[in-house]
Design an enzyme around this catalytic site. Structure first.
Site, PDB file in Angstrom:
ATOM      1  NE  ARG A   1     120.855  57.257  41.686  1.00 18.37           N
ATOM      2  CZ  ARG A   1     121.964  57.267  40.965  1.00 18.37           C
ATOM      3  NH1 ARG A   1     123.115  57.554  41.523  1.00 18.37           N
ATOM      4  NH2 ARG A   1     121.918  56.980  39.693  1.00 18.37           N
TER       5      ARG A   1
ATOM      6  CB  THR B   1     102.560  67.427  38.666  1.00 15.29           C
ATOM      7  OG1 THR B   1     102.635  68.803  39.049  1.00 15.29           O
ATOM      8  CG2 THR B   1     101.605  67.301  37.478  1.00 15.29           C
ATOM      9  CB  THR B   2      99.481  70.166  41.980  1.00 17.85           C
ATOM     10  OG1 THR B   2     100.708  70.175  42.713  1.00 17.85           O
ATOM     11  CG2 THR B   2      98.330  70.450  42.906  1.00 17.85           C
TER      12      THR B   2
ATOM     13  NE  ARG C   1     103.834  64.955  46.920  1.00 20.68           N
ATOM     14  CZ  ARG C   1     102.677  64.815  46.258  1.00 20.68           C
ATOM     15  NH1 ARG C   1     102.283  65.739  45.408  1.00 20.68           N
ATOM     16  NH2 ARG C   1     101.954  63.730  46.409  1.00 20.68           N
TER      17      ARG C   1
ATOM     18  CG  HIS D   1     100.274  72.774  36.900  1.00 17.37           C
ATOM     19  ND1 HIS D   1     100.290  71.803  35.940  1.00 17.37           N
ATOM     20  CD2 HIS D   1     100.643  72.189  38.048  1.00 17.37           C
ATOM     21  CE1 HIS D   1     100.633  70.662  36.511  1.00 17.37           C
ATOM     22  NE2 HIS D   1     100.865  70.863  37.781  1.00 17.37           N
ATOM     23  N   GLY D   2     102.452  74.032  34.268  1.00 11.90           N
ATOM     24  CA  GLY D   2     102.687  73.666  32.863  1.00 11.90           C
ATOM     25  C   GLY D   2     103.143  74.819  31.991  1.00 11.90           C
TER      26      GLY D   2
ATOM     27  CG  HIS E   1     103.962  70.895  47.103  1.00 10.42           C
ATOM     28  ND1 HIS E   1     103.173  70.345  46.122  1.00 10.42           N
ATOM     29  CD2 HIS E   1     103.348  70.615  48.280  1.00 10.42           C
ATOM     30  CE1 HIS E   1     102.136  69.761  46.681  1.00 10.42           C
ATOM     31  NE2 HIS E   1     102.220  69.890  47.989  1.00 10.42           N
TER      32      HIS E   1
ATOM     33  CD  GLU F   1     103.311  74.924  45.004  1.00  8.58           C
ATOM     34  OE1 GLU F   1     103.248  73.684  44.897  1.00  8.58           O
ATOM     35  OE2 GLU F   1     103.592  75.658  44.063  1.00  8.58           O
TER      36      GLU F   1
ATOM     37  N   GLY G   1     107.962  75.822  37.462  1.00  8.62           N
ATOM     38  CA  GLY G   1     108.967  74.882  37.942  1.00  8.62           C
ATOM     39  C   GLY G   1     109.509  73.981  36.859  1.00  8.62           C
TER      40      GLY G   1
ATOM     41  CD  GLU H   1     100.077  79.398  41.790  1.00 15.50           C
ATOM     42  OE1 GLU H   1     100.572  79.857  42.836  1.00 15.50           O
ATOM     43  OE2 GLU H   1     100.645  78.563  41.061  1.00 15.50           O
TER      44      GLU H   1
ATOM     45  CG  ASN I   1     107.765  74.530  42.175  1.00 14.16           C
ATOM     46  OD1 ASN I   1     108.619  73.705  42.467  1.00 14.16           O
ATOM     47  ND2 ASN I   1     106.503  74.385  42.512  1.00 14.16           N
TER      48      ASN I   1
ATOM     49  NE  ARG J   1     105.815  63.473  44.152  1.00 17.36           N
ATOM     50  CZ  ARG J   1     104.656  63.248  43.596  1.00 17.36           C
ATOM     51  NH1 ARG J   1     103.968  62.165  43.895  1.00 17.36           N
ATOM     52  NH2 ARG J   1     104.168  64.101  42.736  1.00 17.36           N
TER      53      ARG J   1
ATOM     54  CG  ASP K   1     108.371  71.553  44.512  1.00 16.84           C
ATOM     55  OD1 ASP K   1     108.841  72.215  45.459  1.00 16.84           O
ATOM     56  OD2 ASP K   1     107.150  71.493  44.266  1.00 16.84           O
ATOM     57  CG  HIS K   2     110.520  68.971  39.423  1.00 16.72           C
ATOM     58  ND1 HIS K   2     109.963  67.840  39.979  1.00 16.72           N
ATOM     59  CD2 HIS K   2     109.496  69.649  38.857  1.00 16.72           C
ATOM     60  CE1 HIS K   2     108.658  67.829  39.729  1.00 16.72           C
ATOM     61  NE2 HIS K   2     108.349  68.923  39.072  1.00 16.72           N
TER      62      HIS K   2
HETATM   63  N1  PXP Z   1     101.915  76.365  41.209  1.00 15.32           N
HETATM   64  C1  PXP Z   1     101.463  75.343  41.961  1.00 15.32           C
HETATM   65  C2  PXP Z   1     100.470  75.648  43.030  1.00 15.32           C
HETATM   66  C3  PXP Z   1     101.934  74.027  41.765  1.00 15.32           C
HETATM   67  O1  PXP Z   1     101.476  73.026  42.535  1.00 15.32           O
HETATM   68  C4  PXP Z   1     102.921  73.805  40.778  1.00 15.32           C
HETATM   69  C5  PXP Z   1     103.465  72.419  40.570  1.00 15.32           C
HETATM   70  O2  PXP Z   1     104.155  72.005  41.660  1.00 15.32           O
HETATM   71  C6  PXP Z   1     103.380  74.902  40.036  1.00 15.32           C
HETATM   72  C7  PXP Z   1     102.840  76.158  40.254  1.00 15.32           C
HETATM   73  C8  PXP Z   1     104.452  74.770  39.005  1.00 15.32           C
HETATM   74  O3  PXP Z   1     104.031  73.937  37.956  1.00 15.32           O
HETATM   75  P1  PXP Z   1     105.085  73.465  36.878  1.00 15.32           P
HETATM   76  O4  PXP Z   1     106.097  72.644  37.594  1.00 15.32           O
HETATM   77  O5  PXP Z   1     104.267  72.679  35.898  1.00 15.32           O
HETATM   78  O6  PXP Z   1     105.683  74.708  36.271  1.00 15.32           O
END
Ligand code: PXP
Length: 244
Positions: free
Chosen positions: A22, A106-107, A51, A196-197, A49, A76, A218, A157, A11, A55, A13-14
């Protein structure tokens, strides 16, 4: 039971968070390059994702990544008609429906599939017409798994965020929920994904979940990459997933 290989979705996203913080006026970091580094490290999928509040990931990122086709793209999204239009236009390989709140960091929890069966079925039927596969990001809960099947999802998931944070008894109870939900999903013919996490240690532990085919990771990877770079961090995560 023979353990199957678990795919890694990275992932990114970050990477987009860093750019957007910025105001999105910088061209760095290059999101496509981040996807390429992930691939070089052994990622089997790129997860983003889009959103409602845009963001981090922007419409142009979805377009560029879907045109690249270097790896399957897992988009996502919330149940939002504008984002659905984007998905139908750019045709990622997968869509993962997630809940979304404006102020969340986060989600934070799973999608309530039970409460959203009607709209989910409608959205999923449109995506299926374009050959886009669908997963639902849900808590490990038997009712939610049954709903996922009912609305026509291909996969679930499981949100591992609580299991990651809980300690002792609560953690053990959450693990039992993950095991039972995973067994039910498999019985119903749904693929099992998780995310997640997950850091290196939690990923090693989640690999013990029967029927798990895919993890999406991610935050930890992007943090590790500050020290080691993305290629090396993804490669290390792949090693964790491939351990017997
Ligand atoms: N899966 C889904 C559906 C998520 O929404 C996220 C967070 O955006 C992740 C996985 C990844 O989570 P993490 O960034 O905590 O690894």
């Amino acid at each position: 039971m023979k353990k199957q290989k678990i795919r890694l979705g990275v992932n990114i996203d970050h990477c987009a968070t860093l750019r957007q913080i910025r105001g999105g006026v910088t061209s760095y970091p290059d999101i496509l390059q981040c996807a390429k580094w992930s691939k070089q490290g052994g990622a089997e999928q790129i997860t983003i994702h889009l959103r409602e509040d845009r963001r981090h990931i922007q419409d142009k990122d979805l377009k560029i990544l879907c045109q690249w086709r270097g790896l399957p793209i897992n988009l996502e999204m919330a149940l939002n008609s504008d984002v659905l239009k984007m998905a139908l236009k750019h045709r990622p390989d997968w869509v993962c429906f997630v809940p979304e709140k404006r102020q969340e960091l986060t989600t934070e929890g799973g999608l309530d599939a039970l409460q959203n069966e009607k709209s989910l079925a409608l959205y999923i039927s449109q995506l299926k017409k374009k050959n886009i596969k669908v997963s639902l990001f849900i808590a490990p809960d038997l009712k939610q798994v049954n709903s996922a099947k009912k609305v026509g999802a291909d996969a679930v998931e499981f949100h591992t965020g609580h299991w990651v944070l809980f300690k002792k008894n609560k953690k053990a109870q959450e693990w039992v929920k993950l095991v039972q939900s995973s067994n039910l999903a498999h019985e119903l013919g749904l693929k099992v994904h998780a995310g997640h996490g997950l850091d290196y240690q939690r990923t090693k532990e989640i690999c013990k979940l029967n029927f798990l085919e895919e993890v999406n990771i991610g935050h930890s990877l992007i943090c590790y990459s500050l020290q080691d770079g993305l290629v090396k961090s993804v490669r290390k995560m792949k090693k964790v997933l491939n351990q017997k």
